[in-house]
Design a protein around this motif. Structure first.
Motif, PDB file in Angstrom:
ATOM      1  N   LYS B  15       0.828  -1.205   0.000  1.00 52.12           N
ATOM      2  CA  LYS B  15       0.000   0.000   0.000  1.00 52.12           C
ATOM      3  C   LYS B  15       0.860   1.251   0.000  1.00 52.12           C
ATOM      4  O   LYS B  15       1.731   1.435   0.847  1.00 52.12           O
ATOM      5  CB  LYS B  15      -0.883   0.010   1.258  1.00 52.12           C
ATOM      6  CG  LYS B  15      -1.777   1.225   1.381  1.00 52.12           C
ATOM      7  CD  LYS B  15      -2.883   1.205   0.353  1.00 52.12           C
ATOM      8  CE  LYS B  15      -3.660   2.499   0.317  1.00 52.12           C
ATOM      9  NZ  LYS B  15      -4.538   2.575  -0.852  1.00 52.12           N
ATOM     10  N   PHE B  17       0.254   5.515  -0.396  1.00 44.73           N
ATOM     11  CA  PHE B  17      -0.676   6.635  -0.576  1.00 44.73           C
ATOM     12  C   PHE B  17      -0.036   7.663  -1.491  1.00 44.73           C
ATOM     13  O   PHE B  17       1.148   7.976  -1.345  1.00 44.73           O
ATOM     14  CB  PHE B  17      -1.000   7.301   0.769  1.00 44.73           C
ATOM     15  CG  PHE B  17      -1.810   6.421   1.671  1.00 44.73           C
ATOM     16  CD1 PHE B  17      -3.169   6.245   1.461  1.00 44.73           C
ATOM     17  CD2 PHE B  17      -1.210   5.762   2.733  1.00 44.73           C
ATOM     18  CE1 PHE B  17      -3.927   5.424   2.288  1.00 44.73           C
ATOM     19  CE2 PHE B  17      -1.955   4.939   3.572  1.00 44.73           C
ATOM     20  CZ  PHE B  17      -3.313   4.770   3.343  1.00 44.73           C
ATOM     21  N   THR B  18      -0.817   8.190  -2.429  1.00 41.46           N
ATOM     22  CA  THR B  18      -0.343   9.288  -3.261  1.00 41.46           C
ATOM     23  C   THR B  18      -1.122  10.533  -2.876  1.00 41.46           C
ATOM     24  O   THR B  18      -2.346  10.562  -2.966  1.00 41.46           O
ATOM     25  CB  THR B  18      -0.551   8.981  -4.750  1.00 41.46           C
ATOM     26  OG1 THR B  18       0.089   7.737  -5.039  1.00 41.46           O
ATOM     27  CG2 THR B  18       0.062  10.072  -5.627  1.00 41.46           C
ATOM     28  N   MET B  19      -0.401  11.544  -2.404  1.00 37.24           N
ATOM     29  CA  MET B  19      -1.066  12.755  -1.905  1.00 37.24           C
ATOM     30  C   MET B  19      -1.049  13.811  -3.007  1.00 37.24           C
ATOM     31  O   MET B  19      -0.069  14.539  -3.138  1.00 37.24           O
ATOM     32  CB  MET B  19      -0.338  13.273  -0.664  1.00 37.24           C
ATOM     33  CG  MET B  19       0.252  12.164   0.217  1.00 37.24           C
ATOM     34  SD  MET B  19      -0.920  11.505   1.364  1.00 37.24           S
ATOM     35  CE  MET B  19      -0.627  12.625   2.715  1.00 37.24           C
ATOM     36  N   HIS B  20      -2.150  13.875  -3.761  1.00 38.55           N
ATOM     37  CA  HIS B  20      -2.186  14.796  -4.896  1.00 38.55           C
ATOM     38  C   HIS B  20      -2.169  16.253  -4.456  1.00 38.55           C
ATOM     39  O   HIS B  20      -1.721  17.126  -5.193  1.00 38.55           O
ATOM     40  CB  HIS B  20      -3.415  14.518  -5.758  1.00 38.55           C
ATOM     41  CG  HIS B  20      -3.333  13.203  -6.466  1.00 38.55           C
ATOM     42  ND1 HIS B  20      -2.493  13.001  -7.540  1.00 38.55           N
ATOM     43  CD2 HIS B  20      -3.951  12.031  -6.250  1.00 38.55           C
ATOM     44  CE1 HIS B  20      -2.616  11.750  -7.958  1.00 38.55           C
ATOM     45  NE2 HIS B  20      -3.496  11.138  -7.186  1.00 38.55           N
ATOM     46  N   LEU B  21      -2.677  16.523  -3.254  1.00 39.19           N
ATOM     47  CA  LEU B  21      -2.706  17.912  -2.804  1.00 39.19           C
ATOM     48  C   LEU B  21      -1.323  18.359  -2.320  1.00 39.19           C
ATOM     49  O   LEU B  21      -1.095  19.535  -2.078  1.00 39.19           O
ATOM     50  CB  LEU B  21      -3.736  18.110  -1.693  1.00 39.19           C
ATOM     51  CG  LEU B  21      -5.164  17.681  -2.049  1.00 39.19           C
ATOM     52  CD1 LEU B  21      -6.120  17.947  -0.906  1.00 39.19           C
ATOM     53  CD2 LEU B  21      -5.643  18.358  -3.318  1.00 39.19           C
ATOM     54  N   GLY B  62     -11.451  -3.700   3.638  1.00 36.66           N
ATOM     55  CA  GLY B  62     -11.812  -3.103   2.347  1.00 36.66           C
ATOM     56  C   GLY B  62     -12.037  -1.615   2.441  1.00 36.66           C
ATOM     57  O   GLY B  62     -12.545  -0.988   1.517  1.00 36.66           O
ATOM     58  N   ASN B  63     -11.650  -1.034   3.558  1.00 34.17           N
ATOM     59  CA  ASN B  63     -11.818   0.402   3.735  1.00 34.17           C
ATOM     60  C   ASN B  63     -10.721   1.178   2.988  1.00 34.17           C
ATOM     61  O   ASN B  63     -10.955   2.282   2.500  1.00 34.17           O
ATOM     62  CB  ASN B  63     -11.803   0.706   5.244  1.00 34.17           C
ATOM     63  CG  ASN B  63     -11.949   2.164   5.573  1.00 34.17           C
ATOM     64  OD1 ASN B  63     -11.253   2.668   6.439  1.00 34.17           O
ATOM     65  ND2 ASN B  63     -12.839   2.869   4.895  1.00 34.17           N
ATOM     66  N   TYR B  64      -9.533   0.574   2.902  1.00 32.92           N
ATOM     67  CA  TYR B  64      -8.484   1.106   2.037  1.00 32.92           C
ATOM     68  C   TYR B  64      -8.324   0.152   0.867  1.00 32.92           C
ATOM     69  O   TYR B  64      -8.475  -1.057   1.036  1.00 32.92           O
ATOM     70  CB  TYR B  64      -7.142   1.173   2.782  1.00 32.92           C
ATOM     71  CG  TYR B  64      -6.996   2.329   3.747  1.00 32.92           C
ATOM     72  CD1 TYR B  64      -7.995   3.298   3.877  1.00 32.92           C
ATOM     73  CD2 TYR B  64      -5.848   2.462   4.517  1.00 32.92           C
ATOM     74  CE1 TYR B  64      -7.848   4.355   4.760  1.00 32.92           C
ATOM     75  CE2 TYR B  64      -5.696   3.515   5.401  1.00 32.92           C
ATOM     76  CZ  TYR B  64      -6.703   4.463   5.524  1.00 32.92           C
ATOM     77  OH  TYR B  64      -6.547   5.507   6.402  1.00 32.92           O
ATOM     78  N   ARG B  65      -8.009   0.696  -0.305  1.00 37.35           N
ATOM     79  CA  ARG B  65      -7.839  -0.243  -1.415  1.00 37.35           C
ATOM     80  C   ARG B  65      -6.405  -0.742  -1.461  1.00 37.35           C
ATOM     81  O   ARG B  65      -5.465  -0.036  -1.114  1.00 37.35           O
ATOM     82  CB  ARG B  65      -8.313   0.342  -2.728  1.00 37.35           C
ATOM     83  CG  ARG B  65      -7.533   1.471  -3.276  1.00 37.35           C
ATOM     84  CD  ARG B  65      -8.298   2.111  -4.432  1.00 37.35           C
ATOM     85  NE  ARG B  65      -9.019   3.298  -3.961  1.00 37.35           N
ATOM     86  CZ  ARG B  65     -10.008   3.877  -4.620  1.00 37.35           C
ATOM     87  NH1 ARG B  65     -10.423   3.405  -5.759  1.00 37.35           N
ATOM     88  NH2 ARG B  65     -10.580   4.951  -4.136  1.00 37.35           N
TER      89      ARG B  65
END
Ligand code: ATP
Ligand code: ATP
Ligand code: MG
Ligand code: MG
Lengths: 258, 235
Positions: B15, B17-21, B62-65
């Motif tokens: 896993k 995370f990509t933080m676009h902001l 399944g709350n995070y993909r």
């Protein structure tokens, strides 16, 4: 539980002249499932809802519906009367503005009873009893049954519109910003009511809202729209807690925690 | 000897995370997480704050993909890979097989504590009266005073909310339980109640994955420990 979808949309597109309303939206909805459609103003949510509910004709794409007899029908090849009958009986449509969904000059009991008559109910006494029962379920005092919705508050009108739509035990209900225009405490009450009724009656629903808290509370799945396109879709809590798209991340970060 | 099939198997779960902001900043959290839990077993996840323990539970639920890998959950004779399942399959597995006690209760406006606890049972098909009676017994067991039962928990104290949350998650006797610091805001009495219920569920054959900071509680319930830092990709 039936394993075939209730509603299937394929490639729904709508142009208003040169203005894009919605492009290439597809979805499958199963019995008892609640889907939220979220996105900023002008993103195409209402356009999509109206195409799904056959109120506007798509420029491209089609909508398939599994009838009570199990047959799957293309809604735009159905006859106009058959489609209208479906909308009055098997479906419900809750407008943001209750004035659009109610007959303002007709009593509350009449507003609810009218839908029952549309499905062939002719016994006045039983129609009145059922209508009274439904007013109770949406928390409208029975003493107001003979009053017209003109004399009702905004929250009461919205609850009456919901009763009118649900009295025929539809399998599918469309709602466009059902809590828009109501103040916060009235919203909470309406949401609680919707949540309970939809889950008790196992109705499938598509709910357009710009409020992510509403989406989280009511829906199993969510579609995020931007500029007329669906940019992200999935399990509601997954999309809201682990958003993929830059726009969805912005949407989620710009609200208070639900 | 009977060889129990695993209730839950994670293979190479990864896993990021990509933080676009934040200009597309990539935050790798877990890489190749691999472990299994058998029925009747309690597995505890260990590791410092930020290691990714809660993320593992959220991935299982399944709350995070899941970016990569498999999360196999056995539920009522069938096995579902949460990493690739359709939303409604995940919802169905949650309803049938997964209990998840989060660190904090997410209260629903206007819904009473009693109904919050009874709801998962009703969605499994238990009649309202029976579900409510069992919910009441569970609240009693967690020493939640009767006068609170009919109130929505949004105004409850942290410990009261956590007990509502525990009662809700532990009541349905799911075959797989995910517990995120279930005893963090509880007094010694209520901690003991949690430990008792976890032991009961293990005896009934539940597979449990728990995050527990309290050493005494951990010693009481754990069969295996999995150090999440082994799979952490940061630092
Ligand atoms: N009848 C129409 N004629 C021309 N353009 C239209 C018409 N209806 C909608 N549009 C345009 O199509 C786009 C999508 O509109 P739509 O009403 O579907 O948005 P929405 O997501 O429901 O927005 P809101 O949240 O403000 O209700 C907008 O740019 C809108 O101006
Ligand atoms: N939705 C999310 N979006 C972005 N980053 C996230 C998200 N959820 C978790 N993270 C990051 O993943 C890392 C692991 O977080 P996680 O909550 O799993 O840690 P933890 O081991 O449970 O820590 P603690 O013991 O403090 O609860 C952290 O750096 C956290 O900031
Ligand atoms: Mg609109
Ligand atoms: Mg944590």
């Amino acid at each position: 539980m039936n394993d075939e979808p209730l509603l299937i949309a394929e490639g729904l597109t709508k142009h208003y002249g040169r203005q894009l309303g919605c492009r290439d939206a597809s979805l499958e909805l199963y019995e008892g499932e609640v889907m939220a459609v979220v996105g900023e103003s002008g993103s195409g949510k209402t356009t999509l809802l109206q195409m799904l509910s056959t109120q506007i004709e798509p420029s491209a794409g089609r909508v398939l519906y599994r009838m009570r007899d199990g047959s799957v029908q293309d809604l735009w090849t159905m006859s106009e009367p058959a489609r209208r009958f479906l909308l009055r009986t098997d479906w419900g449509y809750v407008h943001q503005d209750p004035q659009l969904g109610l007959r303002m000059g007709v009593s509350a009991g009449g507003n609810v009873g009218e839908r029952l008559m549309a499905v062939g109910n002719r016994n006045y006494a039983s129609i009145r009893t059922t209508a009274a029962d439904w007013l109770g379920r949406v928390e409208i005092p029975q003493s107001r049954i003979d009053d017209t919705p003109r004399t009702y508050s905004g929250g009461m009108r919205q609850r009456l519109q919901i009763a009118r739509n649900l009295v025929t035990a539809p399998r599918l209900i469309f709602m466009d910003e059902p809590t828009g225009g109501l103040d916060v405490s009235v919203q909470a009450r309406l949401l609680d009511l919707l949540r309970r009724i939809v889950s008790e009656m196992r109705i499938a629903a598509i709910v357009v809202t710009h409020d992510l808290a509403v989406a989280r509370l009511l829906s199993d799945r969510i579609m995020v729209m931007k500029g007329g396109e669906v940019i992200e879709a999935g399990l509601t809590d997954q999309v809201l807690d682990d958003p993929n798209q830059p726009y969805t991340q912005l949407l989620v970060s710009s609200i208070l925690p639900a | 000897m009977k060889i129990a099939m695993n209730a839950l198997t994670l293979t190479d779960v990864t896993k990021t995370f990509t933080m676009h902001l934040q200009g597309g900043l990539r935050l790798p959290v877990l890489r190749n997480v691999t472990f299994a839990a058998a029925p009747g077993q309690c597995l505890v996840l260990t590791g410092p704050s930020g290691a990714g323990k809660s993320s593992v539970l959220k991935l299982i639920y399944g709350n995070y993909r899941c970016d990569h890998g498999h999360i196999l959950v056995s539920a009522g004779g069938s096995t579902v890979d949460i990493a690739s399942a359709a939303p409604r399959e995940i919802l169905s597995v949650r309803q049938r097989a997964l209990g998840y006690v989060t660190q904090f209760l997410r209260a629903v406006p206007r819904v009473s504590a009693l109904d919050i606890v009874a709801e998962p049972l009703m969605s499994k098909g238990v009649a309202r009266d029976e579900a409510t009676a069992r919910a009441a017994a569970m609240l009693k067991r967690f020493n939640v005073p009767d006068r609170l039962w009919s109130l929505p928990p949004s105004t409850f104290s942290g410990g009261e909310q956590q007990r509502i949350n525990l009662a809700r998650g532990l009541l349905p006797e799911h075959p797989i339980l995910l517990l995120d610091e279930p005893t963090a805001s509880l007094d010694a009495n209520n901690r003991a109640v949690v430990v008792d219920i976890i032991r009961e569920r293990k005896a009934q054959g539940a597979a449990i994955v728990a995050i527990v900071h309290d050493d005494a509680v951990r010693a009481d319930i754990a069969d295996i420990a999995v150090d999440v830092t082994l799979f952490a990709t940061a630092a």
